[in-house]
Design an enzyme around this catalytic site. Structure first.
Site, PDB file in Angstrom:
ATOM      1  N   HIS A   1       2.277   1.035 -13.188  1.00 45.70           N
ATOM      2  CA  HIS A   1       2.881  -0.199 -13.599  1.00 45.70           C
ATOM      3  C   HIS A   1       4.431   0.185 -13.516  1.00 45.70           C
ATOM      4  CE1 HIS A   1       3.587  -3.609 -15.562  1.00 45.70           C
ATOM      5  NE2 HIS A   1       4.468  -3.126 -16.694  1.00 45.70           N
TER       6      HIS A   1
ATOM      7  N   ARG B   1     -12.577 -17.277 -12.107  1.00 43.61           N
ATOM      8  CA  ARG B   1     -12.222 -15.937 -11.760  1.00 43.61           C
ATOM      9  C   ARG B   1     -13.169 -14.763 -12.304  1.00 43.61           C
ATOM     10  NH1 ARG B   1      -6.019 -15.447 -12.421  1.00 43.61           N
ATOM     11  NH2 ARG B   1      -6.667 -13.147 -12.611  1.00 43.61           N
TER      12      ARG B   1
ATOM     13  N   LEU C   1      -4.060  -6.588 -20.980  1.00 42.94           N
ATOM     14  CA  LEU C   1      -3.338  -6.365 -19.618  1.00 42.94           C
ATOM     15  C   LEU C   1      -1.951  -5.310 -19.975  1.00 42.94           C
ATOM     16  CD1 LEU C   1      -2.381  -7.265 -17.063  1.00 42.94           C
ATOM     17  CD2 LEU C   1      -1.067  -9.350 -17.802  1.00 42.94           C
ATOM     18  N   ASP C   2      -2.251  -4.249 -19.118  1.00 44.22           N
ATOM     19  CA  ASP C   2      -1.212  -3.145 -19.235  1.00 44.22           C
ATOM     20  C   ASP C   2      -1.002  -2.592 -20.536  1.00 44.22           C
ATOM     21  OD1 ASP C   2       0.843  -5.125 -17.091  1.00 44.22           O
ATOM     22  OD2 ASP C   2      -0.703  -3.649 -16.645  1.00 44.22           O
TER      23      ASP C   2
ATOM     24  N   SER D   1       4.799   3.757 -15.322  1.00 45.94           N
ATOM     25  CA  SER D   1       3.892   4.343 -16.201  1.00 45.94           C
ATOM     26  C   SER D   1       2.494   4.040 -15.288  1.00 45.94           C
ATOM     27  CB  SER D   1       3.659   3.619 -17.391  1.00 45.94           C
ATOM     28  OG  SER D   1       4.898   3.436 -18.020  1.00 45.94           O
TER      29      SER D   1
ATOM     30  N   GLY E   1       0.720  -1.293   0.140  1.00 43.47           N
ATOM     31  CA  GLY E   1       0.021  -0.057   0.035  1.00 43.47           C
ATOM     32  C   GLY E   1       0.922   1.336  -0.111  1.00 43.47           C
ATOM     33  N   SER E   2       2.091   1.278  -0.348  1.00 47.62           N
ATOM     34  CA  SER E   2       2.767   2.649  -0.329  1.00 47.62           C
ATOM     35  C   SER E   2       2.350   3.624  -1.328  1.00 47.62           C
ATOM     36  CB  SER E   2       4.407   2.425  -0.688  1.00 47.62           C
ATOM     37  OG  SER E   2       4.531   1.921  -1.961  1.00 47.62           O
TER      38      SER E   2
ATOM     39  N   GLU F   1       7.096   6.491  -8.432  1.00 45.69           N
ATOM     40  CA  GLU F   1       5.905   6.192  -8.528  1.00 45.69           C
ATOM     41  C   GLU F   1       4.874   7.085  -7.530  1.00 45.69           C
ATOM     42  OE1 GLU F   1       4.956   2.003  -8.190  1.00 45.69           O
ATOM     43  OE2 GLU F   1       6.861   1.406  -8.592  1.00 45.69           O
TER      44      GLU F   1
ATOM     45  N   MET G   1      -2.988  -7.289  -7.767  1.00 42.87           N
ATOM     46  CA  MET G   1      -2.274  -8.199  -8.524  1.00 42.87           C
ATOM     47  C   MET G   1      -3.157  -9.217  -9.190  1.00 42.87           C
ATOM     48  SD  MET G   1       0.739  -6.744  -8.344  1.00 42.87           S
ATOM     49  CE  MET G   1       1.696  -8.193  -9.078  1.00 42.87           C
TER      50      MET G   1
ATOM     51  N   ASN H   1      -4.158   2.349 -13.657  1.00 52.04           N
ATOM     52  CA  ASN H   1      -3.138   1.602 -12.914  1.00 52.04           C
ATOM     53  C   ASN H   1      -1.838   2.209 -12.829  1.00 52.04           C
ATOM     54  OD1 ASN H   1      -2.275  -1.065 -11.897  1.00 52.04           O
ATOM     55  ND2 ASN H   1      -1.303  -1.147 -13.953  1.00 52.04           N
TER      56      ASN H   1
HETATM   57  N1  LIG Z   1      -7.579  -6.520 -17.595  1.00 47.43           N
HETATM   58  C1  LIG Z   1      -6.606  -5.677 -16.917  1.00 47.43           C
HETATM   59  N2  LIG Z   1      -6.188  -6.328 -15.557  1.00 47.43           N
HETATM   60  C2  LIG Z   1      -5.264  -5.788 -14.996  1.00 47.43           C
HETATM   61  C3  LIG Z   1      -4.619  -4.726 -15.571  1.00 47.43           C
HETATM   62  C4  LIG Z   1      -4.782  -4.378 -16.963  1.00 47.43           C
HETATM   63  O1  LIG Z   1      -4.287  -3.327 -17.754  1.00 47.43           O
HETATM   64  N3  LIG Z   1      -5.860  -4.779 -17.592  1.00 47.43           N
HETATM   65  N4  LIG Z   1      -3.466  -4.030 -14.858  1.00 47.43           N
HETATM   66  C5  LIG Z   1      -2.930  -4.934 -13.667  1.00 47.43           C
HETATM   67  C6  LIG Z   1      -1.825  -4.513 -12.929  1.00 47.43           C
HETATM   68  N5  LIG Z   1      -0.698  -5.316 -13.268  1.00 47.43           N
HETATM   69  C7  LIG Z   1       0.527  -4.468 -13.795  1.00 47.43           C
HETATM   70  O2  LIG Z   1       0.605  -3.185 -13.666  1.00 47.43           O
HETATM   71  C8  LIG Z   1      -0.774  -6.673 -13.270  1.00 47.43           C
HETATM   72  C9  LIG Z   1      -1.106  -7.512 -12.165  1.00 47.43           C
HETATM   73  C10 LIG Z   1      -1.203  -8.819 -11.968  1.00 47.43           C
HETATM   74  C11 LIG Z   1      -0.627  -9.492 -13.120  1.00 47.43           C
HETATM   75  C12 LIG Z   1      -0.627 -11.098 -12.934  1.00 47.43           C
HETATM   76  O3  LIG Z   1      -0.157 -11.786 -13.903  1.00 47.43           O
HETATM   77  N6  LIG Z   1      -1.550 -11.796 -11.996  1.00 47.43           N
HETATM   78  C13 LIG Z   1      -1.546 -13.199 -11.938  1.00 47.43           C
HETATM   79  C14 LIG Z   1      -1.221 -13.432 -10.532  1.00 47.43           C
HETATM   80  C15 LIG Z   1      -0.121 -13.006 -10.042  1.00 47.43           C
HETATM   81  C16 LIG Z   1       0.164 -13.201  -8.487  1.00 47.43           C
HETATM   82  O4  LIG Z   1      -0.739 -13.740  -7.888  1.00 47.43           O
HETATM   83  O5  LIG Z   1       1.209 -12.999  -8.035  1.00 47.43           O
HETATM   84  C17 LIG Z   1      -2.982 -13.554 -12.358  1.00 47.43           C
HETATM   85  O6  LIG Z   1      -3.832 -12.682 -12.323  1.00 47.43           O
HETATM   86  O7  LIG Z   1      -3.212 -14.818 -12.677  1.00 47.43           O
HETATM   87  C18 LIG Z   1      -0.030  -8.865 -14.310  1.00 47.43           C
HETATM   88  C19 LIG Z   1      -0.114  -7.566 -14.164  1.00 47.43           C
HETATM   89  C20 LIG Z   1      -3.968  -5.214 -12.886  1.00 47.43           C
HETATM   90  N7  LIG Z   1      -5.059  -6.081 -13.853  1.00 47.43           N
HETATM   91  N1  LIG Z   2       1.818  -5.217 -12.174  1.00 50.53           N
HETATM   92  C1  LIG Z   2       1.141  -4.385 -10.904  1.00 50.53           C
HETATM   93  C2  LIG Z   2       2.715  -4.021 -10.057  1.00 50.53           C
HETATM   94  O1  LIG Z   2       3.282  -4.592 -10.077  1.00 50.53           O
HETATM   95  N2  LIG Z   2       2.254  -2.822  -9.539  1.00 50.53           N
HETATM   96  C3  LIG Z   2       3.607  -2.523  -8.683  1.00 50.53           C
HETATM   97  O2  LIG Z   2       3.220  -3.145  -7.421  1.00 50.53           O
HETATM   98  C4  LIG Z   2       3.846  -2.145  -6.281  1.00 50.53           C
HETATM   99  C5  LIG Z   2       2.887  -1.957  -5.225  1.00 50.53           C
HETATM  100  O3  LIG Z   2       3.382  -1.431  -4.316  1.00 50.53           O
HETATM  101  P1  LIG Z   2       2.568  -0.724  -3.075  1.00 50.53           P
HETATM  102  O4  LIG Z   2       1.662  -1.763  -2.534  1.00 50.53           O
HETATM  103  O5  LIG Z   2       3.681  -0.549  -2.011  1.00 50.53           O
HETATM  104  O6  LIG Z   2       1.835   0.424  -3.609  1.00 50.53           O
HETATM  105  C6  LIG Z   2       4.272  -1.059  -7.041  1.00 50.53           C
HETATM  106  O7  LIG Z   2       5.695  -0.775  -7.331  1.00 50.53           O
HETATM  107  C7  LIG Z   2       3.535  -1.016  -8.327  1.00 50.53           C
HETATM  108  O8  LIG Z   2       4.008  -0.140  -9.478  1.00 50.53           O
END
Ligand SMILES: Nc1nc2c(c(=O)[nH]1)N[C@@H](CN(C=O)c1ccc(C(=O)N[C@@H](CCC(=O)O)C(=O)O)cc1)CN2
Ligand SMILES: NCC(=O)N[C@@H]1O[C@H](COP(=O)([O-])[O-])[C@@H](O)[C@H]1O
Length: 213
Positions: A112, A68, A147-148, A139, A15-16, A177, A93, A110
């Site tokens: 990233h 899901r 995704l992203d 970003s 949560g930072s 960030e 995540m 989001n």
């Molecule tokens: N449909 C979308 N969903 C999410 C997006 C997006 O742009 N479109 N952004 C992500 C955030 N993210 C990166 O910034 C991200 C989060 C999670 C994953 C991922 O591979 N998750 C896995 C589980 C990983 C784990 O539990 O450690 C999964 O969901 O199977 C990739 C990128 C948020 N969602």
């Molecule tokens: N793909 C999503 C991802 O990796 N996001 C990243 O998770 C961290 C969360 O930190 P936080 O909980 O301290 O804010 C942050 O670095 C963010 O950019």
């Protein structure tokens, strides 16, 4: 006096970034109201942070749902009940079902940890190091089904230094960030950033490349 932008945060961990938004709000830089912090993890430290700040919290455990997609629809139904104007993924995540996020098009962002479109997904620092990149960054983008892959609003960059590893890179990127996300939320709260059919508009003009911090 316009009503403050109602923000719901989705987070899975520390949560930072949410803390940075709270701090900006406490400094008077963010005319917003945090209406909810939602998490998929009951033990996520972000929840204690929210409770300490008097922000309502909600946990929805994916293990309680058949699949899901069912989870994602339940999650966003519950979030909608708080009537947010903007959803901010701050370390959330889970990849979200495209249909579940459709009602939030243009109202979900989001942060990233990469210079998108490089390194969508996970393990971004490791991948940038492995590639021998000289610079890295973060970003903030609108969230879409891809995704992203959504339109990138703003980026912050840093130079990868000799001896950097995943941990040092992550540590050096976090403060950037923590500046970038509040700055973007402030622009959205001020009505200066919108996402339409033609893409992102900034102060009424098409945003042709990400804002730089
Ligand atoms: N449909 C979308 N969903 C999410 C997006 C997006 O742009 N479109 N952004 C992500 C955030 N993210 C990166 O910034 C991200 C989060 C999670 C994953 C991922 O591979 N998750 C896995 C589980 C990983 C784990 O539990 O450690 C999964 O969901 O199977 C990739 C990128 C948020 N969602
Ligand atoms: N793909 C999503 C991802 O990796 N996001 C990243 O998770 C961290 C969360 O930190 P936080 O909980 O301290 O804010 C942050 O670095 C963010 O950019």
């Amino acid at each position: 006096m316009p009503t403050p932008l109602r923000i719901a945060i989705l987070a899975s961990g520390r949560g930072s970034n949410f803390a940075a938004l709270l701090a900006a709000h406490e400094r008077g830089e963010l005319p917003v109201e945090f209406v909810l912090v939602a998490s998929d993890k009951a033990d996520a430290p972000v929840l204690q942070l929210a409770q300490g700040a008097g922000v309502p919290t909600m946990v929805l455990d994916p293990r309680d749902y058949a699949d899901r997609r069912t989870y994602d629809f339940a999650l966003f139904d519950r979030i909608a009940a708080s009537k947010p104007d903007l959803l901010v993924l701050a370390g959330f995540m889970r990849i979200i079902d495209g249909d579940a996020l459709k009602p939030w098009a243009g109202r979900m962002i989001n942060i990233h940890p990469s210079l998108l479109p490089k390194y969508r997904g996970l393990h971004t620092h490791r991948r940038a190091l492995k590639a021998g990149d000289l610079e890295h960054g973060a970003s903030v983008h609108y969230v879409t089904a891809e995704l992203d892959g959504g339109p990138v609003i703003a980026q912050a960059t840093l130079t990868i230094e000799t001896g950097d590893d995943e941990a040092t890179l992550a540590t050096r990127l976090l403060p950037l960030e923590h500046q970038l996300l509040p700055a973007v939320v402030a622009l959205i709260a001020a009505g200066r950033l919108t996402l339409g059919e033609q893409g992102i508009a900034f102060d009424g003009e098409p945003l042709r490349k990400p804002l730089r911090w």
